[in-house]
Design a protein around this motif. Structure first.
Motif, PDB file in Angstrom:
ATOM      1  N   SER A 151       0.714  -1.326   0.091  1.00 15.31           N
ATOM      2  CA  SER A 151      -0.105   0.037   0.080  1.00 15.31           C
ATOM      3  C   SER A 151       0.894   1.123   0.088  1.00 15.31           C
ATOM      4  O   SER A 151       0.388   2.353  -0.140  1.00 15.31           O
ATOM      5  N   CYS A 152       2.229   1.200   0.049  1.00 12.11           N
ATOM      6  CA  CYS A 152       3.027   2.223   0.378  1.00 12.11           C
ATOM      7  C   CYS A 152       3.179   2.843  -1.020  1.00 12.11           C
ATOM      8  O   CYS A 152       3.639   2.401  -2.049  1.00 12.11           O
ATOM      9  N   PRO A 153       3.077   4.444  -1.062  1.00 11.07           N
ATOM     10  CA  PRO A 153       3.362   4.946  -1.983  1.00 11.07           C
ATOM     11  C   PRO A 153       4.723   5.026  -2.654  1.00 11.07           C
ATOM     12  O   PRO A 153       5.627   4.753  -1.970  1.00 11.07           O
ATOM     13  N   THR A 154       4.910   5.300  -3.954  1.00  6.36           N
ATOM     14  CA  THR A 154       6.290   4.949  -4.485  1.00  6.36           C
ATOM     15  C   THR A 154       7.408   5.908  -3.906  1.00  6.36           C
ATOM     16  O   THR A 154       8.644   5.810  -3.920  1.00  6.36           O
ATOM     17  N   ASP A 155       6.794   7.178  -3.384  1.00  7.03           N
ATOM     18  CA  ASP A 155       8.005   8.141  -2.666  1.00  7.03           C
ATOM     19  C   ASP A 155       8.157   8.086  -1.427  1.00  7.03           C
ATOM     20  O   ASP A 155       8.877   8.731  -0.909  1.00  7.03           O
ATOM     21  N   LEU A 156       7.644   6.862  -0.766  1.00  5.33           N
ATOM     22  CA  LEU A 156       7.643   6.621   0.652  1.00  5.33           C
ATOM     23  C   LEU A 156       8.605   5.214   0.602  1.00  5.33           C
ATOM     24  O   LEU A 156       8.476   4.447  -0.287  1.00  5.33           O
ATOM     25  N   HIS A 157       9.050   4.772   1.798  1.00 11.72           N
ATOM     26  CA  HIS A 157       9.580   3.568   1.904  1.00 11.72           C
ATOM     27  C   HIS A 157       9.309   3.027   3.459  1.00 11.72           C
ATOM     28  O   HIS A 157       9.053   3.640   4.397  1.00 11.72           O
ATOM     29  N   VAL A 158       8.892   1.679   3.375  1.00 11.88           N
ATOM     30  CA  VAL A 158       8.721   0.838   4.885  1.00 11.88           C
ATOM     31  C   VAL A 158       9.934   0.074   4.968  1.00 11.88           C
ATOM     32  O   VAL A 158      10.414  -0.436   4.160  1.00 11.88           O
ATOM     33  N   LEU A 159      10.591   0.250   6.164  1.00  6.86           N
ATOM     34  CA  LEU A 159      11.639  -0.338   6.290  1.00  6.86           C
ATOM     35  C   LEU A 159      11.808  -0.942   7.952  1.00  6.86           C
ATOM     36  O   LEU A 159      11.218  -0.193   8.943  1.00  6.86           O
ATOM     37  N   PRO A 160      12.425  -2.040   8.043  1.00  6.78           N
ATOM     38  CA  PRO A 160      12.368  -2.716   9.401  1.00  6.78           C
ATOM     39  C   PRO A 160      13.724  -2.379  10.143  1.00  6.78           C
ATOM     40  O   PRO A 160      14.842  -1.708   9.691  1.00  6.78           O
ATOM     41  N   ALA A 161      13.724  -2.575  11.342  1.00  2.48           N
ATOM     42  CA  ALA A 161      15.000  -2.374  12.042  1.00  2.48           C
ATOM     43  C   ALA A 161      16.027  -3.707  11.572  1.00  2.48           C
ATOM     44  O   ALA A 161      15.364  -4.559  11.286  1.00  2.48           O
ATOM     45  N   PRO A 162      17.152  -3.459  11.712  1.00  2.00           N
ATOM     46  CA  PRO A 162      17.825  -2.304  12.113  1.00  2.00           C
ATOM     47  C   PRO A 162      18.054  -1.153  10.925  1.00  2.00           C
ATOM     48  O   PRO A 162      18.713  -1.434  10.208  1.00  2.00           O
ATOM     49  N   PHE A 163      17.447   0.011  11.335  1.00  2.00           N
ATOM     50  CA  PHE A 163      17.753   1.115  10.449  1.00  2.00           C
ATOM     51  C   PHE A 163      17.649   2.399  11.348  1.00  2.00           C
ATOM     52  O   PHE A 163      16.736   2.739  12.051  1.00  2.00           O
ATOM     53  N   ALA A 164      18.764   3.187  11.375  1.00  2.00           N
ATOM     54  CA  ALA A 164      18.980   4.315  12.234  1.00  2.00           C
ATOM     55  C   ALA A 164      18.044   5.591  11.961  1.00  2.00           C
ATOM     56  O   ALA A 164      18.216   5.905  10.704  1.00  2.00           O
TER      57      ALA A 164
END
Length: 186
Positions: free
Chosen positions: A59-72
């Motif tokens: 569902s995430c728009p192309t100008d956004l990102h969904v990221l899991p940890a570990p990401f600071a």
């Protein structure tokens, strides 16, 4: 979770000190120079992270990102957090970290981190300007949503339990129930 308030040589910890931390599966975060060390997450925690990624990413728009940890998420030399899941703008990212507030930060509660996630981290995300903060309790399962109120402070806007359907509008439209996030786990 263990907390270390004294840094190297009697000074508070900085993000430079994080580079020397062992790669041992624990999560090392900083809040105002205080080191937070979380144990390796358990099965329910990791299943919820995985299922949440499966729910959010399509569902995430192309100008956004969904990221899991570990990401600071690092806005200063003495504060670096790693939300279990975050959503951010593509234009805000660097190859190594997110130097600005994410649009969404998600923390999955565990017995060792629950107090920090519901109090300390919530206050830091609020201070950093994270518009939406989700806290998921894997035991019940329950999703609690915090968003900025008219006073500029977080207010609890939604609590969704078990098979109730949550319809998020921010940072984008998505629907799921907290129970779905456990997949085949009971």
């Amino acid at each position: 979770m263990s907390v270390m308030a004294i840094g190297v040589n009697g000074r508070p910890f900085t993000v430079d000190d994080l580079e020397g931390m062992p790669d041992d599966g624990r999560r090392y975060e900083l809040i105002d120079g205080t080191l937070l060390v979380s144990p390796t997450p358990g099965l329910r925690h990791q299943k919820i992270v995985a299922m949440l990624l499966v729910k959010l990413d399509p569902s995430c728009p192309t100008d956004l990102h969904v990221l899991p940890a570990p990401f600071a998420v690092r806005q200063s030399k003495n504060t670096e957090l790693q939300p279990d899941v975050l959503v951010c703008r593509d234009s805000d990212l660097t190859d190594k970290l997110l130097p600005v507030a994410p649009l969404l930060a998600v923390e999955i509660l565990s017995p060792s981190t629950a107090l920090y996630d519901l109090n300390t981290k919530k206050a830091v995300y609020e201070r950093l300007g994270v518009p939406t903060y989700w806290v998921i309790d894997p035991e019940v399962p329950t999703l609690t949503v915090f968003e900025f109120g008219a006073d500029g402070l977080y207010e609890q806007t939604v609590v969704v339990k078990a098979d109730e359907v949550f319809e998020a509008t921010a940072p984008f439209l998505v629907k799921f129930s907290p129970a779905e996030l456990l997949g085949t786990l009971k």
